[in-house]
Design a protein around this motif. Structure first.
Motif, mmCIF file in Angstrom:
data_model
loop_
_atom_site.group_PDB
_atom_site.id
_atom_site.type_symbol
_atom_site.label_atom_id
_atom_site.label_comp_id
_atom_site.label_asym_id
_atom_site.label_seq_id
_atom_site.Cartn_x
_atom_site.Cartn_y
_atom_site.Cartn_z
ATOM 1 N N HIS A 193 0.817 -1.202 0.000
ATOM 2 C CA HIS A 193 0.000 0.000 0.000
ATOM 3 C C HIS A 193 0.858 1.262 0.000
ATOM 4 N N VAL A 249 0.204 5.200 1.579
ATOM 5 C CA VAL A 249 -0.625 6.061 2.425
ATOM 6 C C VAL A 249 0.085 7.400 2.540
ATOM 7 N N TRP A 289 -5.387 6.905 2.771
ATOM 8 C CA TRP A 289 -4.982 5.769 1.940
ATOM 9 C C TRP A 289 -4.957 6.206 0.482
ATOM 10 N N HIS A 298 -3.288 0.539 -3.429
ATOM 11 C CA HIS A 298 -2.674 -0.744 -3.108
ATOM 12 C C HIS A 298 -2.511 -1.557 -4.376
ATOM 13 N N ASN A 344 -0.874 -7.350 6.109
ATOM 14 C CA ASN A 344 -0.833 -8.694 6.711
ATOM 15 C C ASN A 344 -2.110 -9.451 6.354
ATOM 16 N N TYR A 361 -5.007 -8.217 6.560
ATOM 17 C CA TYR A 361 -6.124 -7.618 7.296
ATOM 18 C C TYR A 361 -5.906 -6.131 7.582
ATOM 19 N N ALA A 362 -4.644 -5.744 7.724
ATOM 20 C CA ALA A 362 -4.301 -4.367 8.077
ATOM 21 C C ALA A 362 -2.898 -4.088 7.554
ATOM 22 N N LEU A 363 -2.418 -2.868 7.807
ATOM 23 C CA LEU A 363 -1.080 -2.472 7.352
ATOM 24 C C LEU A 363 -0.139 -2.645 8.528
ATOM 25 N N ASP A 364 0.652 -3.718 8.513
ATOM 26 C CA ASP A 364 1.393 -4.070 9.713
ATOM 27 C C ASP A 364 2.819 -3.543 9.752
ATOM 28 N N TRP A 402 5.318 -0.296 8.249
ATOM 29 C CA TRP A 402 5.346 0.974 7.544
ATOM 30 C C TRP A 402 6.794 1.423 7.345
#
Lengths: 117, 112
Positions: free
Chosen positions: A35, A37, A47, A50, A100, A102-105, A107
């Motif tokens: 992604h 951001v 955001w 992606h 991951n 499910y989310a952005l783990d 950065w």
């Protein structure tokens, strides 16, 4: 160590172009969506885009659709954001981030883009 | 687009005391697999955002257990059981239910 390192930011005139790069290491790059951001200092996170694991599917926020292009080179573990027709409102810190599922783990440290004449 | 609304936007806290942040979405974040696609992030001053909670209640790796997430559908809460000085920064909720993914406005947490 899992790491994302952005580069390519700078100052550009309105209407100009810039390409951000994100070097990934410490994980299997080909297994995860990636992604972009952005963050305008003093304002919130937005955001931007992606891209799927194989690079075939890319999605964008309406504010950048048609002007920004996300891509990846899985052989080099690299993520890119080509930014064209830049506007003053695109001025921000741009982060690349790993999903991951499910989310952005993870950065990156961010790359500053300033659009100004 | 799904709109994420956080409250409060500013939260002065006392070390050792609990704190709570609310996040509401304009549409349900519950997927057919039974999971709510809601995450919480903390952006400490001068740093990149870091993931705290994903799938509404799962702590990310290395996140202290004083952080917890709860909720379902459209209403979610992040709780800090006992605030520490290192918890200051801006907290964001974000959904990944469908694109475009969106963040809440952010809640700035400061020590009183």
């Amino acid at each position: 160590e899992v790491q994302l390192v952005e580069s390519g930011g700078g100052v550009v005139q309105p209407g100009g172009s810039l390409r951000l790069s994100c070097a990934a290491s410490g994980f299997t790059f080909t297994s995860y969506f990636m992604h972009w951001v952005r963050h305008v200092p003093g304002k919130g996170l937005v955001w931007v885009s992606h891209i799927s694991t194989d690079g075939r599917i890319a999605t964008y926020a309406d504010s950048v659709k048609g002007r920004f292009t996300v891509s990846r080179d899985n052989a080099k573990n690299m993520l890119y954001l080509q930014m064209d027709s830049l506007r003053a409102e695109d001025t921000a810190i741009y982060y690349c981030a790993k999903s991951n599922n499910y989310a952005l783990d993870i950065w990156g440290q961010g790359s500053m883009v300033t659009v100004s004449s | 687009d799904i709109v994420m609304t956080q409250s409060p936007l500013f939260l002065p806290v006392t070390p050792g005391e609990p704190a709570s942040i609310s996040c509401r979405s304009s549409q349900s974040l519950l997927q057919s697999n039974g999971y709510n696609y809601l995450a919480w992030y903390l952006q400490k001053p001068g740093q990149s955002p870091q993931l705290l909670i994903y799938l509404d209640s799962n702590r990310a790796s290395g996140v202290p257990d004083r952080f917890s997430g709860s909720g379902s559908g459209t209403d979610f809460t992040l709780k800090i059981s006992r605030v520490e000085a290192e918890d200051v920064g801006v907290y964001y909720c974000m959904h990944t239910r469908q694109t475009p993914y969106t963040f809440g406005q952010g809640t700035k947490v400061e020590i009183k």
